[in-house]
Design a protein around this motif. Structure first.
Motif, PDB file in Angstrom:
ATOM      1  N   TYR A 130     -16.412  26.410 -63.938  1.00  0.00           N
ATOM      2  CA  TYR A 130     -16.876  27.810 -64.507  1.00  0.00           C
ATOM      3  C   TYR A 130     -17.293  26.835 -65.772  1.00  0.00           C
ATOM      4  O   TYR A 130     -16.513  26.378 -66.813  1.00  0.00           O
ATOM      5  N   PRO A 131     -18.905  26.685 -66.387  1.00  0.00           N
ATOM      6  CA  PRO A 131     -18.772  26.153 -67.077  1.00  0.00           C
ATOM      7  C   PRO A 131     -18.520  27.043 -68.581  1.00  0.00           C
ATOM      8  O   PRO A 131     -18.084  26.559 -69.308  1.00  0.00           O
ATOM      9  N   ARG A 132     -17.590  28.450 -68.424  1.00  0.00           N
ATOM     10  CA  ARG A 132     -16.731  28.872 -69.943  1.00  0.00           C
ATOM     11  C   ARG A 132     -15.991  28.212 -69.827  1.00  0.00           C
ATOM     12  O   ARG A 132     -15.112  28.606 -71.186  1.00  0.00           O
ATOM     13  N   GLU A 133     -15.554  28.238 -68.539  1.00  0.00           N
ATOM     14  CA  GLU A 133     -13.637  27.784 -68.580  1.00  0.00           C
ATOM     15  C   GLU A 133     -14.013  26.181 -69.313  1.00  0.00           C
ATOM     16  O   GLU A 133     -12.994  25.351 -70.125  1.00  0.00           O
ATOM     17  N   VAL A 134     -14.814  25.398 -69.533  1.00  0.00           N
ATOM     18  CA  VAL A 134     -15.273  23.747 -69.972  1.00  0.00           C
ATOM     19  C   VAL A 134     -15.351  23.892 -71.433  1.00  0.00           C
ATOM     20  O   VAL A 134     -14.941  23.612 -71.770  1.00  0.00           O
ATOM     21  N   VAL A 135     -16.479  25.091 -71.779  1.00  0.00           N
ATOM     22  CA  VAL A 135     -16.559  25.166 -73.245  1.00  0.00           C
ATOM     23  C   VAL A 135     -15.204  26.075 -73.385  1.00  0.00           C
ATOM     24  O   VAL A 135     -15.168  25.068 -74.674  1.00  0.00           O
ATOM     25  N   LYS A 136     -14.816  26.182 -73.462  1.00  0.00           N
ATOM     26  CA  LYS A 136     -13.816  27.232 -73.427  1.00  0.00           C
ATOM     27  C   LYS A 136     -12.555  25.681 -73.567  1.00  0.00           C
ATOM     28  O   LYS A 136     -11.723  25.719 -75.278  1.00  0.00           O
ATOM     29  N   ARG A 137     -11.993  24.880 -73.052  1.00  0.00           N
ATOM     30  CA  ARG A 137     -11.540  23.959 -72.857  1.00  0.00           C
ATOM     31  C   ARG A 137     -12.209  22.800 -74.329  1.00  0.00           C
ATOM     32  O   ARG A 137     -11.062  22.626 -74.996  1.00  0.00           O
ATOM     33  N   ALA A 138     -13.365  22.928 -74.302  1.00  0.00           N
ATOM     34  CA  ALA A 138     -13.756  21.958 -75.372  1.00  0.00           C
ATOM     35  C   ALA A 138     -13.927  22.470 -77.032  1.00  0.00           C
ATOM     36  O   ALA A 138     -13.390  21.700 -78.071  1.00  0.00           O
ATOM     37  N   THR A 164     -24.640  20.485 -64.597  1.00  0.00           N
ATOM     38  CA  THR A 164     -24.739  19.755 -65.485  1.00  0.00           C
ATOM     39  C   THR A 164     -25.293  20.974 -66.147  1.00  0.00           C
ATOM     40  O   THR A 164     -25.296  20.797 -67.348  1.00  0.00           O
ATOM     41  N   LYS A 165     -26.590  21.791 -65.852  1.00  0.00           N
ATOM     42  CA  LYS A 165     -27.500  21.827 -66.799  1.00  0.00           C
ATOM     43  C   LYS A 165     -26.877  23.225 -67.869  1.00  0.00           C
ATOM     44  O   LYS A 165     -26.833  23.925 -68.694  1.00  0.00           O
ATOM     45  N   THR A 166     -26.417  23.750 -66.892  1.00  0.00           N
ATOM     46  CA  THR A 166     -24.864  25.078 -67.249  1.00  0.00           C
ATOM     47  C   THR A 166     -24.350  24.954 -68.292  1.00  0.00           C
ATOM     48  O   THR A 166     -24.037  25.027 -68.954  1.00  0.00           O
ATOM     49  N   ILE A 167     -23.475  23.607 -68.103  1.00  0.00           N
ATOM     50  CA  ILE A 167     -23.145  23.181 -68.820  1.00  0.00           C
ATOM     51  C   ILE A 167     -23.075  23.392 -70.760  1.00  0.00           C
ATOM     52  O   ILE A 167     -23.141  23.267 -71.553  1.00  0.00           O
ATOM     53  N   ILE A 168     -24.328  22.418 -70.084  1.00  0.00           N
ATOM     54  CA  ILE A 168     -25.437  21.678 -71.258  1.00  0.00           C
ATOM     55  C   ILE A 168     -25.758  22.966 -72.135  1.00  0.00           C
ATOM     56  O   ILE A 168     -25.718  22.630 -73.068  1.00  0.00           O
TER      57      ILE A 168
END
Length: 229
Positions: free
Chosen positions: A158-166, A195-199
């Motif tokens: 889940y990209p939102r969770e990845v960015v939240k942790r970042a 990958t594109k979505t997380i970027i």
């Protein structure tokens, strides 16, 4: 032991194996022999050579043995829960030492050490996991989290969770890493899209994604090297 009883057939074998290791190093020993050396301490009064060979045959290699879950290890006759935990400690120690090779160093200039760490941690995982390495402004490793685990061929991310942790780590950059238990490190369409979505999700926060690595049993793929980032 009775006065005239013959010693067990493996008596002396342990000393001979230790001497080979001491005089010639680990390269002179097969995987099962290194495993024997480790099992000597866990199982002190039994010939462990057959067990070591069985474990290697069952799980593929030394790394596969130590990466196997405790439940799978104890399914092998002769492996107690204590012995299984000892083997997991071996994996934990190897992973910790590999991580020390990248701590407090710019990972871009310690790339081989970073790859070695990721491979040690993930190449034998039986299911797919998605890991994120969080980097500071000097590209030093400041955090490392497994954000998702899944099946043998998929881990929900889940990209939102990845960015939240970042943001929680207050990092400046990330390296995405996931494994392919199948061994094929070719990026899938889903890998490329996530990958594109997380970027895109990280960009408004000035967080850069340096690379996305796919770890296989034998090889590693880099999105950056493939021109996908």
């Amino acid at each position: 032991m009775p006065e005239h009883a013959e010693p067990p057939h493996h008596a002396g074998h342990r000393d001979r194996l230790r001497r080979r290791f001491t005089t010639s190093g680990s390269e002179a020993l097969a995987d099962y022999e290194l495993l024997e050396l480790f099992l000597f301490r866990s199982i002190p009064r039994r010939d462990v050579k057959p067990l070591a060979k069985t474990l290697i045959q069952r799980f593929g290699d030394l790394g596969g043995v130590t990466a196997a879950p405790v439940e799978a290890l104890t399914e092998v006759k002769g492996v107690s829960e204590k012995t299984a935990v000892d083997l997991k400690l071996l994996q934990a120690a190897a992973s910790r030492m590999a991580r020390e090779g990248v701590l407090d160093r710019p990972v871009i200039s310690s790339w081989s050490a970073l790859i070695a760490y990721c491979r040690t941690a993930m190449q034998h995982e039986p299911v797919e996991q998605f890991r994120v390495l969080f980097l500071d402004k000097k590209n030093r490793l400041m955090g490392d989290e497994v954000v998702s685990k899944g099946t043998v061929d998929q881990a929900p991310v889940y990209p939102r969770e990845v960015v939240k942790r970042a943001l929680a780590h207050e990092c400046s950059a990330m390296i995405l890493v996931h494994n392919h238990p199948s061994g094929d490190v070719t990026p899938s369409t889903a890998d490329i899209e996530i990958t594109k979505t997380i970027i895109a999700a990280a960009k408004p926060f000035n967080i850069v994604v340096h690379d996305h690595l796919i770890i296989g049993r034998e090889t590693t793929a880099s999105f950056k090297s493939l021109g996908l980032i």
